[in-house]
Design a protein around this motif. Structure first.
Motif, PDB file in Angstrom:
ATOM      1  N   LEU A   1       0.363  -1.676  -0.517  1.00 50.06           N
ATOM      2  CA  LEU A   1       0.136  -0.068   0.488  1.00 50.06           C
ATOM      3  C   LEU A   1       0.806   1.407  -0.312  1.00 50.06           C
ATOM      4  O   LEU A   1       0.891   2.088  -0.396  1.00 50.06           O
ATOM      5  N   ALA A   2       2.101   1.191   0.637  1.00 49.67           N
ATOM      6  CA  ALA A   2       2.483   2.305   0.736  1.00 49.67           C
ATOM      7  C   ALA A   2       2.815   3.347  -0.986  1.00 49.67           C
ATOM      8  O   ALA A   2       3.105   4.703  -0.464  1.00 49.67           O
TER       9      ALA A   2
ATOM     10  N   VAL B   1      -5.930   3.599  -0.299  1.00 49.98           N
ATOM     11  CA  VAL B   1      -6.361   2.447  -0.687  1.00 49.98           C
ATOM     12  C   VAL B   1      -6.739   1.901   0.596  1.00 49.98           C
ATOM     13  O   VAL B   1      -6.227   1.951   1.719  1.00 49.98           O
ATOM     14  N   PHE B   2      -8.081   1.103   1.092  1.00 44.85           N
ATOM     15  CA  PHE B   2      -8.515   0.654   2.443  1.00 44.85           C
ATOM     16  C   PHE B   2      -8.514  -0.922   1.681  1.00 44.85           C
ATOM     17  O   PHE B   2      -9.200  -1.278   0.710  1.00 44.85           O
TER      18      PHE B   2
ATOM     19  N   GLU C   1      -8.079  -5.797  -1.330  1.00 52.78           N
ATOM     20  CA  GLU C   1      -8.097  -3.815  -1.834  1.00 52.78           C
ATOM     21  C   GLU C   1      -9.619  -3.997  -1.842  1.00 52.78           C
ATOM     22  O   GLU C   1     -10.360  -4.088  -3.499  1.00 52.78           O
ATOM     23  N   LEU C   2     -10.729  -3.393  -0.969  1.00 52.92           N
ATOM     24  CA  LEU C   2     -11.970  -3.132  -0.799  1.00 52.92           C
ATOM     25  C   LEU C   2     -11.869  -2.190  -2.098  1.00 52.92           C
ATOM     26  O   LEU C   2     -13.495  -2.343  -2.555  1.00 52.92           O
ATOM     27  N   PHE C   3     -11.555  -0.558  -1.518  1.00 50.97           N
ATOM     28  CA  PHE C   3     -12.215   0.308  -1.211  1.00 50.97           C
ATOM     29  C   PHE C   3     -11.695   1.707  -1.825  1.00 50.97           C
ATOM     30  O   PHE C   3     -10.174   1.451  -0.993  1.00 50.97           O
ATOM     31  N   TYR C   4     -11.736   2.424  -2.567  1.00 54.32           N
ATOM     32  CA  TYR C   4     -10.185   3.239  -3.384  1.00 54.32           C
ATOM     33  C   TYR C   4     -10.666   4.320  -2.965  1.00 54.32           C
ATOM     34  O   TYR C   4     -12.027   4.869  -3.093  1.00 54.32           O
ATOM     35  N   GLY C   5     -10.515   5.757  -2.946  1.00 53.05           N
ATOM     36  CA  GLY C   5     -11.158   6.756  -2.255  1.00 53.05           C
ATOM     37  C   GLY C   5      -9.690   8.237  -3.065  1.00 53.05           C
ATOM     38  O   GLY C   5      -9.100   7.382  -3.671  1.00 53.05           O
TER      39      GLY C   5
ATOM     40  N   HIS D   1      -4.602   0.742   5.677  1.00 49.10           N
ATOM     41  CA  HIS D   1      -5.240   1.174   4.370  1.00 49.10           C
ATOM     42  C   HIS D   1      -3.740   2.444   4.548  1.00 49.10           C
ATOM     43  O   HIS D   1      -2.875   2.186   5.635  1.00 49.10           O
ATOM     44  N   ASN D   2      -3.638   2.995   3.428  1.00 39.22           N
ATOM     45  CA  ASN D   2      -2.610   3.770   3.693  1.00 39.22           C
ATOM     46  C   ASN D   2      -3.197   5.173   3.668  1.00 39.22           C
ATOM     47  O   ASN D   2      -3.859   5.903   3.515  1.00 39.22           O
ATOM     48  N   HIS D   3      -1.768   6.171   3.787  1.00 34.58           N
ATOM     49  CA  HIS D   3      -2.209   7.971   3.877  1.00 34.58           C
ATOM     50  C   HIS D   3      -1.259   8.355   2.539  1.00 34.58           C
ATOM     51  O   HIS D   3       0.406   8.347   3.429  1.00 34.58           O
TER      52      HIS D   3
END
Length: 164
Positions: free
Chosen positions: A58-59, A65-66, A82-86, A114-116
């Motif tokens: 994820l990094a 990405v959650f 990976e279920l949700f993308y923002g 999830h990543n930031h």
């Protein structure tokens, strides 16, 4: 042959590529190797192993990405999803979809991640609220929430911080 020789570790495998890889491709390949190794019997009980795996996964995403690690009763990986993308600072998360993935795979435990993209891994108040909602939903079907890892330049574990 001595006992020590029988127990010596296997030499590391060598990997060859026929073309140059981008940084993103290299991290993706590394995460696949780690996932394959862990899917063949090693349980996700070591927080550093989990963090390394999720950092590779994820990094390097440019948007939030959650994901969920779906684990069996021995905490071995069934599937990483990976279920949700923002956007650059948020991703919608729906408990119904998490429960659906858990039921489809017959998972006994989960680790959320999830990543930031900003690189700052500090959990937000929204991160804490969604984790509480998901944990409550999964508790109703007897599925353990082991951790929620936030990936940035560093990684933050909710479990290690006592936030679960």
């Amino acid at each position: 042959m001595s006992n020590q020789e029988n127990n010596s570790p296997k030499p590391p495998k060598n990997y060859v590529t026929t073309r140059r890889l981008t940084e993103q491709e290299l991290f993706h390949r590394a995460s696949e190797l780690l996932e394959d190794k862990l899917a063949r019997g090693q349980a996700f009980c070591n927080p550093n192993t989990v963090k390394d795996f999720l950092r590779f996964k994820l990094a390097h995403s440019e948007r939030e990405v959650f994901a969920v690690m779906l684990l069996d009763s021995q905490h071995q990986l069934i599937e990483f999803r990976e279920l949700f993308y923002g956007t650059i600072n948020a991703a919608p998360v729906y408990p119904r979809e998490i429960i659906k993935a858990v039921v489809e795979t017959n998972a006994a435990a989960v680790i959320f991640a999830h990543n930031h993209p900003s690189g700052v891994a500090e959990p937000s108040d929204a991160d804490k609220r969604v984790t509480d909602r998901l944990k409550t939903a999964l508790d109703t079907i007897d599925v353990q929430t082991l951790d929620h890892i936030v990936v940035g330049k560093d990684t933050v574990s909710f479990a290690e911080r006592g936030l679960l």
